[in-house]
Scaffold this motif. Structure first.
Motif, PDB file in Angstrom:
ATOM      1  N   GLY A 174      42.404   4.702 -37.949  1.00  0.00           N
ATOM      2  CA  GLY A 174      42.654   5.444 -36.718  1.00  0.00           C
ATOM      3  C   GLY A 174      42.553   4.576 -35.480  1.00  0.00           C
ATOM      4  N   GLU A 175      43.022   3.335 -35.588  1.00  0.00           N
ATOM      5  CA  GLU A 175      42.994   2.423 -34.436  1.00  0.00           C
ATOM      6  C   GLU A 175      43.755   3.052 -33.275  1.00  0.00           C
ATOM      7  N   GLU A 176      43.095   3.179 -32.145  1.00  0.00           N
ATOM      8  CA  GLU A 176      43.717   3.802 -30.979  1.00  0.00           C
ATOM      9  C   GLU A 176      44.356   2.802 -30.035  1.00  0.00           C
ATOM     10  N   TYR A 177      43.897   1.558 -30.053  1.00  0.00           N
ATOM     11  CA  TYR A 177      44.340   0.586 -29.059  1.00  0.00           C
ATOM     12  C   TYR A 177      44.930  -0.647 -29.719  1.00  0.00           C
ATOM     13  N   GLY A 178      45.902  -1.229 -29.025  1.00  0.00           N
ATOM     14  CA  GLY A 178      46.461  -2.497 -29.454  1.00  0.00           C
ATOM     15  C   GLY A 178      47.655  -2.367 -30.372  1.00  0.00           C
ATOM     16  N   VAL A 179      48.209  -3.527 -30.687  1.00  0.00           N
ATOM     17  CA  VAL A 179      49.340  -3.622 -31.607  1.00  0.00           C
ATOM     18  C   VAL A 179      48.773  -4.061 -32.951  1.00  0.00           C
ATOM     19  N   TRP A 180      48.988  -3.251 -33.960  1.00  0.00           N
ATOM     20  CA  TRP A 180      48.507  -3.524 -35.313  1.00  0.00           C
ATOM     21  C   TRP A 180      49.664  -3.332 -36.277  1.00  0.00           C
ATOM     22  N   GLY A 181      49.907  -4.297 -37.133  1.00  0.00           N
ATOM     23  CA  GLY A 181      50.971  -4.162 -38.127  1.00  0.00           C
ATOM     24  C   GLY A 181      52.338  -3.950 -37.508  1.00  0.00           C
ATOM     25  N   GLY A 182      52.545  -4.502 -36.326  1.00  0.00           N
ATOM     26  CA  GLY A 182      53.828  -4.363 -35.654  1.00  0.00           C
ATOM     27  C   GLY A 182      54.048  -3.000 -35.022  1.00  0.00           C
ATOM     28  N   LEU A 183      52.997  -2.187 -34.949  1.00  0.00           N
ATOM     29  CA  LEU A 183      53.111  -0.849 -34.369  1.00  0.00           C
ATOM     30  C   LEU A 183      52.261  -0.748 -33.112  1.00  0.00           C
ATOM     31  N   SER A 184      52.844  -0.201 -32.060  1.00  0.00           N
ATOM     32  CA  SER A 184      52.103   0.008 -30.815  1.00  0.00           C
ATOM     33  C   SER A 184      51.237   1.258 -30.944  1.00  0.00           C
ATOM     34  N   GLU A 185      50.419   1.476 -29.948  1.00  0.00           N
ATOM     35  CA  GLU A 185      49.545   2.664 -29.915  1.00  0.00           C
ATOM     36  C   GLU A 185      50.362   3.939 -30.059  1.00  0.00           C
ATOM     37  N   ASP A 186      51.443   4.040 -29.281  1.00  0.00           N
ATOM     38  CA  ASP A 186      52.282   5.240 -29.307  1.00  0.00           C
ATOM     39  C   ASP A 186      52.953   5.434 -30.662  1.00  0.00           C
ATOM     40  N   GLU A 187      53.408   4.341 -31.271  1.00  0.00           N
ATOM     41  CA  GLU A 187      54.079   4.450 -32.569  1.00  0.00           C
ATOM     42  C   GLU A 187      53.105   4.891 -33.659  1.00  0.00           C
ATOM     43  N   ARG A 188      51.885   4.344 -33.637  1.00  0.00           N
ATOM     44  CA  ARG A 188      50.890   4.774 -34.626  1.00  0.00           C
ATOM     45  C   ARG A 188      50.515   6.233 -34.415  1.00  0.00           C
ATOM     46  N   SER A 189      50.403   6.647 -33.163  1.00  0.00           N
ATOM     47  CA  SER A 189      50.075   8.037 -32.862  1.00  0.00           C
ATOM     48  C   SER A 189      51.170   8.970 -33.389  1.00  0.00           C
ATOM     49  N   ALA A 190      52.421   8.588 -33.175  1.00  0.00           N
ATOM     50  CA  ALA A 190      53.542   9.407 -33.647  1.00  0.00           C
ATOM     51  C   ALA A 190      53.558   9.476 -35.172  1.00  0.00           C
ATOM     52  N   LEU A 191      53.276   8.361 -35.839  1.00  0.00           N
ATOM     53  CA  LEU A 191      53.222   8.364 -37.298  1.00  0.00           C
ATOM     54  C   LEU A 191      52.099   9.263 -37.798  1.00  0.00           C
ATOM     55  N   GLY A 192      50.965   9.223 -37.121  1.00  0.00           N
ATOM     56  CA  GLY A 192      49.840  10.079 -37.500  1.00  0.00           C
ATOM     57  C   GLY A 192      50.176  11.538 -37.352  1.00  0.00           C
ATOM     58  N   ARG A 193      50.829  11.901 -36.252  1.00  0.00           N
ATOM     59  CA  ARG A 193      51.226  13.303 -36.048  1.00  0.00           C
ATOM     60  C   ARG A 193      52.231  13.741 -37.096  1.00  0.00           C
ATOM     61  N   ARG A 194      53.187  12.855 -37.396  1.00  0.00           N
ATOM     62  CA  ARG A 194      54.211  13.194 -38.383  1.00  0.00           C
ATOM     63  C   ARG A 194      53.576  13.382 -39.762  1.00  0.00           C
ATOM     64  N   THR A 195      52.607  12.544 -40.109  1.00  0.00           N
ATOM     65  CA  THR A 195      51.923  12.659 -41.398  1.00  0.00           C
ATOM     66  C   THR A 195      51.183  13.984 -41.493  1.00  0.00           C
ATOM     67  N   VAL A 196      50.497  14.373 -40.427  1.00  0.00           N
ATOM     68  CA  VAL A 196      49.769  15.646 -40.416  1.00  0.00           C
ATOM     69  C   VAL A 196      50.742  16.803 -40.560  1.00  0.00           C
TER      70      VAL A 196
END
Length: 102
Positions: A72-94
């Motif tokens: 649930g990393e909230e900040y930074g670029v991880w695995g080529g994904l920005s904060e917003d992209e990870r957030s969107a993926l998390g919402r889509r998964t839920v």
């Protein structure tokens, strides 16, 4: 100043025992701030793009992104994904999980 702390999962304990290509692209301490831009607009967009460029050639790309999503990393670029992209993926998964349960 923010630091990416290498762990055994991402970076080898010694650069002499492991080939260079197995080290993550973010292993260089000089680039640590690059992966944690201040915001997601304006000049930060250039910083995010550069971080993603480095991620794109990283041998740990998929593992890093998956781990960041799990943690649930909230900040930074991880695995080529920005904060917003990870957030969107998390919402889509839920949403997918909720729709699958119905």
């Amino acid at each position: 100043m923010k630091f990416i702390v290498p762990t055994r999962r991402y970076a080898p304990t010694s650069t002499k025992t492991a080939p260079e290509q197995s080290r993550p692209a973010c292993a260089n301490p000089a680039d640590a701030d690059l992966f944690f831009p201040n915001g997601n607009t304006g000049p930060a967009l250039l910083q995010i793009a550069e971080a993603k460029r480095l991620c794109s050639v990283c041998p740990q790309l998929v593992q890093c992104g998956n781990d960041a999503l799990e943690r649930g990393e909230e900040y930074g670029v991880w695995g080529g994904l920005s904060e917003d992209e990870r957030s969107a993926l998390g919402r889509r998964t839920v949403c997918d999980q909720l729709l699958g349960a119905a």
